[in-house]
Design an enzyme around this catalytic site. Structure first.
Site, PDB file in Angstrom:
ATOM      1  N   HIS A 178       0.829  -1.209   0.000  1.00 47.05           N
ATOM      2  CA  HIS A 178       0.000   0.000   0.000  1.00 47.05           C
ATOM      3  C   HIS A 178       0.858   1.252   0.000  1.00 47.05           C
ATOM      4  O   HIS A 178       1.982   1.258   0.498  1.00 47.05           O
ATOM      5  CB  HIS A 178      -0.942   0.016   1.206  1.00 47.05           C
ATOM      6  CG  HIS A 178      -0.256  -0.097   2.539  1.00 47.05           C
ATOM      7  ND1 HIS A 178       0.154  -1.300   3.051  1.00 47.05           N
ATOM      8  CD2 HIS A 178       0.084   0.834   3.453  1.00 47.05           C
ATOM      9  CE1 HIS A 178       0.716  -1.106   4.236  1.00 47.05           C
ATOM     10  NE2 HIS A 178       0.713   0.194   4.497  1.00 47.05           N
TER      11      HIS A 178
ATOM     12  N   HIS B 163       0.597   5.251   1.268  1.00 42.35           N
ATOM     13  CA  HIS B 163      -0.137   6.259   2.045  1.00 42.35           C
ATOM     14  C   HIS B 163      -0.149   7.574   1.270  1.00 42.35           C
ATOM     15  O   HIS B 163       0.882   8.003   0.750  1.00 42.35           O
ATOM     16  CB  HIS B 163       0.561   6.540   3.380  1.00 42.35           C
ATOM     17  CG  HIS B 163       0.597   5.392   4.331  1.00 42.35           C
ATOM     18  ND1 HIS B 163      -0.251   5.298   5.405  1.00 42.35           N
ATOM     19  CD2 HIS B 163       1.388   4.290   4.384  1.00 42.35           C
ATOM     20  CE1 HIS B 163       0.017   4.195   6.085  1.00 42.35           C
ATOM     21  NE2 HIS B 163       1.021   3.560   5.481  1.00 42.35           N
TER      22      HIS B 163
HETATM   23  P1  AMP Z   1       1.462   0.596   7.524  1.00 38.20           P
HETATM   24  O1  AMP Z   1       1.939   1.015   8.891  1.00 38.20           O
HETATM   25  O2  AMP Z   1       2.230   1.280   6.420  1.00 38.20           O
HETATM   26  O3  AMP Z   1       1.431  -0.911   7.377  1.00 38.20           O
HETATM   27  O4  AMP Z   1       0.006   1.168   7.385  1.00 38.20           O
HETATM   28  C1  AMP Z   1      -1.141   0.417   7.562  1.00 38.20           C
HETATM   29  C2  AMP Z   1      -2.262   1.401   7.690  1.00 38.20           C
HETATM   30  O5  AMP Z   1      -3.479   0.705   7.553  1.00 38.20           O
HETATM   31  C3  AMP Z   1      -2.308   2.120   9.058  1.00 38.20           C
HETATM   32  O6  AMP Z   1      -2.165   3.522   8.851  1.00 38.20           O
HETATM   33  C4  AMP Z   1      -3.685   1.750   9.599  1.00 38.20           C
HETATM   34  O7  AMP Z   1      -4.313   2.819  10.262  1.00 38.20           O
HETATM   35  C5  AMP Z   1      -4.434   1.354   8.343  1.00 38.20           C
HETATM   36  N1  AMP Z   1      -5.518   0.406   8.559  1.00 38.20           N
HETATM   37  C6  AMP Z   1      -5.478  -0.751   9.243  1.00 38.20           C
HETATM   38  N2  AMP Z   1      -6.669  -1.369   9.204  1.00 38.20           N
HETATM   39  C7  AMP Z   1      -7.478  -0.577   8.465  1.00 38.20           C
HETATM   40  C8  AMP Z   1      -8.843  -0.662   8.054  1.00 38.20           C
HETATM   41  N3  AMP Z   1      -9.611  -1.701   8.393  1.00 38.20           N
HETATM   42  N4  AMP Z   1      -9.350   0.333   7.300  1.00 38.20           N
HETATM   43  C9  AMP Z   1      -8.588   1.384   6.950  1.00 38.20           C
HETATM   44  N5  AMP Z   1      -7.290   1.518   7.294  1.00 38.20           N
HETATM   45  C10 AMP Z   1      -6.736   0.556   8.043  1.00 38.20           C
END
Ligand code: AMP
Ligand code: ZN
Length: 138
Positions: free
Chosen positions: A102, A104
């Site tokens: 993903h 951001h």
């Molecule tokens: P990372 O730290 O780069 O792996 O980012 C993962 C992101 O996914 C975090 O910013 C979380 O807040 C977000 N996240 C986790 N679960 C969900 C969800 N169900 N819906 C939307 N965002 C999510």
């Protein structure tokens, strides 16, 4: 389409759990981050499951930026932001907690109080040594 039944983002793709979806096409999805760093913080993901940007198939990886370029201007308008950071946390020490590739998108404003990169000074010799350590691997 590769999917991982234990992966939270695959569950969002398969509509098994809800998300605030901003954009969807045959290969990508963009939705709001549930714990935003700033209003409009969104994630762009390929629908094919992969752990991270290095594990992703080149075609899945390459299309991600096109989706960012499509949705980011709309996000900025929608939340009245004037700039944005994109970030790709790759690996646990880098802050990756969801192991589905993903990007951001983090909207920014003048004086929004968020910190950018925490850079520090480095000598020319140290830079050269680091380059010498990396170059043989390319
Ligand atoms: P990372 O730290 O780069 O792996 O980012 C993962 C992101 O996914 C975090 O910013 C979380 O807040 C977000 N996240 C986790 N679960 C969900 C969800 N169900 N819906 C939307 N965002 C999510
Ligand atoms: Zn997944």
């Amino acid at each position: 389409m590769p999917s991982d039944s234990t992966c939270i983002f695959c569950k969002i793709i398969n509509k098994e759990i809800p998300a605030d979806i901003l954009y969807e096409d045959a290969h990508y999805l963009c939705f709001l981050d549930i714990h935003p760093i700033s209003p409009g913080h969104a994630l762009v993901i390929p629908k094919n499951h992969s752990r991270d940007i290095l594990d992703a198939a080149p075609k899945d990886r390459e299309g991600l930026l096109a989706v960012v370029a499509k949705v980011a201007p709309a996000i900025l308008k929608g939340v009245h932001a004037t700039a944005f950071n994109i970030g790709i946390n790759t690996g646990k020490p880098a802050g990756q907690v969801v192991f589905h590739t993903h990007i951001h998108i983090i909207p920014r404003q003048d004086e929004d109080g968020l910190k950018s990169w925490d850079a520090h000074k480095i000598g020319i010799k140290e830079l050269q040594l680091i380059r010498a350590g990396i170059s043989p691997h390319l």
